[in-house]
Design an enzyme around this catalytic site. Sequence first.
Site, PDB file in Angstrom:
ATOM      1  N   LYS A 141     -62.814   5.066  18.029  1.00 48.17           N
ATOM      2  CA  LYS A 141     -63.635   3.851  18.033  1.00 48.17           C
ATOM      3  C   LYS A 141     -64.869   3.971  17.152  1.00 48.17           C
ATOM      4  O   LYS A 141     -65.872   3.271  17.352  1.00 48.17           O
ATOM      5  CB  LYS A 141     -64.060   3.471  19.463  1.00 48.17           C
ATOM      6  CG  LYS A 141     -62.917   3.365  20.448  1.00 48.17           C
ATOM      7  CD  LYS A 141     -61.787   2.483  19.949  1.00 48.17           C
ATOM      8  CE  LYS A 141     -62.208   1.043  19.761  1.00 48.17           C
ATOM      9  NZ  LYS A 141     -61.097   0.183  19.219  1.00 48.17           N
ATOM     10  N   THR A 144     -62.368   4.829  12.123  1.00 47.73           N
ATOM     11  CA  THR A 144     -61.440   5.669  11.362  1.00 47.73           C
ATOM     12  C   THR A 144     -60.314   4.865  10.720  1.00 47.73           C
ATOM     13  O   THR A 144     -59.892   5.170   9.600  1.00 47.73           O
ATOM     14  CB  THR A 144     -60.826   6.754  12.267  1.00 47.73           C
ATOM     15  OG1 THR A 144     -60.173   6.135  13.388  1.00 47.73           O
ATOM     16  CG2 THR A 144     -61.897   7.705  12.770  1.00 47.73           C
ATOM     17  N   ARG A 222     -70.567   6.901  15.040  1.00 44.91           N
ATOM     18  CA  ARG A 222     -71.139   5.605  15.378  1.00 44.91           C
ATOM     19  C   ARG A 222     -72.110   5.800  16.537  1.00 44.91           C
ATOM     20  O   ARG A 222     -71.998   6.778  17.293  1.00 44.91           O
ATOM     21  CB  ARG A 222     -69.981   4.678  15.797  1.00 44.91           C
ATOM     22  CG  ARG A 222     -70.330   3.259  16.129  1.00 44.91           C
ATOM     23  CD  ARG A 222     -69.054   2.556  16.568  1.00 44.91           C
ATOM     24  NE  ARG A 222     -69.222   1.130  16.795  1.00 44.91           N
ATOM     25  CZ  ARG A 222     -68.270   0.340  17.283  1.00 44.91           C
ATOM     26  NH1 ARG A 222     -67.073   0.858  17.572  1.00 44.91           N
ATOM     27  NH2 ARG A 222     -68.491  -0.935  17.467  1.00 44.91           N
ATOM     28  N   GLY A 348     -62.496  -5.157  15.952  1.00 38.24           N
ATOM     29  CA  GLY A 348     -63.529  -6.188  15.918  1.00 38.24           C
ATOM     30  C   GLY A 348     -63.520  -7.094  17.137  1.00 38.24           C
ATOM     31  O   GLY A 348     -64.108  -8.179  17.101  1.00 38.24           O
ATOM     32  N   THR A 350     -64.504  -8.598  20.843  1.00 32.61           N
ATOM     33  CA  THR A 350     -65.793  -8.758  21.510  1.00 32.61           C
ATOM     34  C   THR A 350     -65.939  -7.734  22.633  1.00 32.61           C
ATOM     35  O   THR A 350     -65.031  -7.569  23.455  1.00 32.61           O
ATOM     36  CB  THR A 350     -65.915 -10.180  22.087  1.00 32.61           C
ATOM     37  OG1 THR A 350     -65.757 -11.131  21.031  1.00 32.61           O
ATOM     38  CG2 THR A 350     -67.284 -10.379  22.740  1.00 32.61           C
ATOM     39  N   HIS A 351     -67.077  -7.041  22.662  1.00 35.02           N
ATOM     40  CA  HIS A 351     -67.302  -6.006  23.676  1.00 35.02           C
ATOM     41  C   HIS A 351     -67.625  -6.619  25.037  1.00 35.02           C
ATOM     42  O   HIS A 351     -68.128  -7.745  25.133  1.00 35.02           O
ATOM     43  CB  HIS A 351     -68.452  -5.098  23.254  1.00 35.02           C
ATOM     44  CG  HIS A 351     -68.108  -4.198  22.124  1.00 35.02           C
ATOM     45  ND1 HIS A 351     -69.032  -3.355  21.523  1.00 35.02           N
ATOM     46  CD2 HIS A 351     -66.938  -3.995  21.458  1.00 35.02           C
ATOM     47  CE1 HIS A 351     -68.447  -2.675  20.557  1.00 35.02           C
ATOM     48  NE2 HIS A 351     -67.176  -3.059  20.495  1.00 35.02           N
TER      49      HIS A 351
END
Length: 384
Positions: A141, A144, A222, A348, A350-351
């Site tokens: 996450k 990569t 990240r 991509g 939504t978290h």
Amino acid sequence: MAYRLISNRIVPSSNRLSKRFIFIFTISLSFTYLCYSILFCCGTIMPTQNYEEKRCLHHKNVGSKKLLQKDCTADRRTALDETLNVALTHQGSSHARNQSRNSALPITHKRSIVPSEYNITVAQKYGNKKLPNALIVGVKKGGTRAVLEFIRIHPDVRALGTEPHFFDRNYDRGLDWYRGLMPRTLDSQITLEKTPSYFVTREAPRRIASMSPNTKLIVVVRNPVTRAISDYTQTLSKKPDIPTFEELAFQNRSQGLVDTSWNAIRIGMYILHLENWLQYFRLSQIHFVSGERLITDPAGELGRVQDFLGLKRIITDKHFYFNRTKGFPCLKKPESSSQPRCLGKSKGRTHVQIDREVIEQLRDFYRPFNIKFYEMVGQDFRWD
């Protein structure tokens, strides 16, 4: 009576000359036809580009445009493939004699560039399956997949699309099995594969170094808090009945006691994993990509990756555009496709919304690990 006997035994000179003339004429005609055939074949086997374009233009005027255009393009490509193969074989023959068949090579020189469409075609026809020169080893996450998809448009990179998990799950299958998974490459090309779980697998550095101590390693990092939330979001999409993020992240939230046994938390403690890798590889063999800058400046990050791999900078700003729907950069439409190339639907997404206090607690937890990581790699990723 005597004359008749003699005439039956002796062929008149006029008939003899006539047969000789016919024989010589036949031989001359055959020789002429043979020469013409040889010259004609040479002309078609090694056609010049101008001749092929004129021949294709003539066919277009005659009719059946789509079929003939495909044939003409194939003829040009075949001729160029053969020419490239001869040149590359000649160029790489002396180098190939010094190459170990069972180990990956260090990448220390700038590689020559040929058009990617033909380079891939030549590699598929004439290349060999080799152990990888470089690996994208982490992190999950972190970005990569984006790095792999972006770098593989370079004509001197051939990458395995799937994650083989050789150095963590399939090591007992052996190097021959691993090599068999790789795409065919020319001597001038890099073989690359991606498995993000290698970075947190304790045995992976030793096993990779055993394959080749000169392997180059790429790690995409990240903000560890954002990475953990993204990790949880992905798991939640597959297992909707799992506990909440807060329940998994803390042993005791009121005391701020973080559960480091949860993999989503432990992966972000980058300095702990890096120390294990530095027992087998020099820091100069590891390149760190910023997952945040990969979104805001993909060309800049890919430029540094190309430098690290010893490649000419071919992937630039002109290859990218920002997809506002996904909130992520995508590759512009290639000439051979009618659609741009974006990452899959799972990228991509939504978290999950996490309480602000939880995020601040995790930032406090990761801060000392981040500072040590910055000092070790000589980069400030500005996560605090």
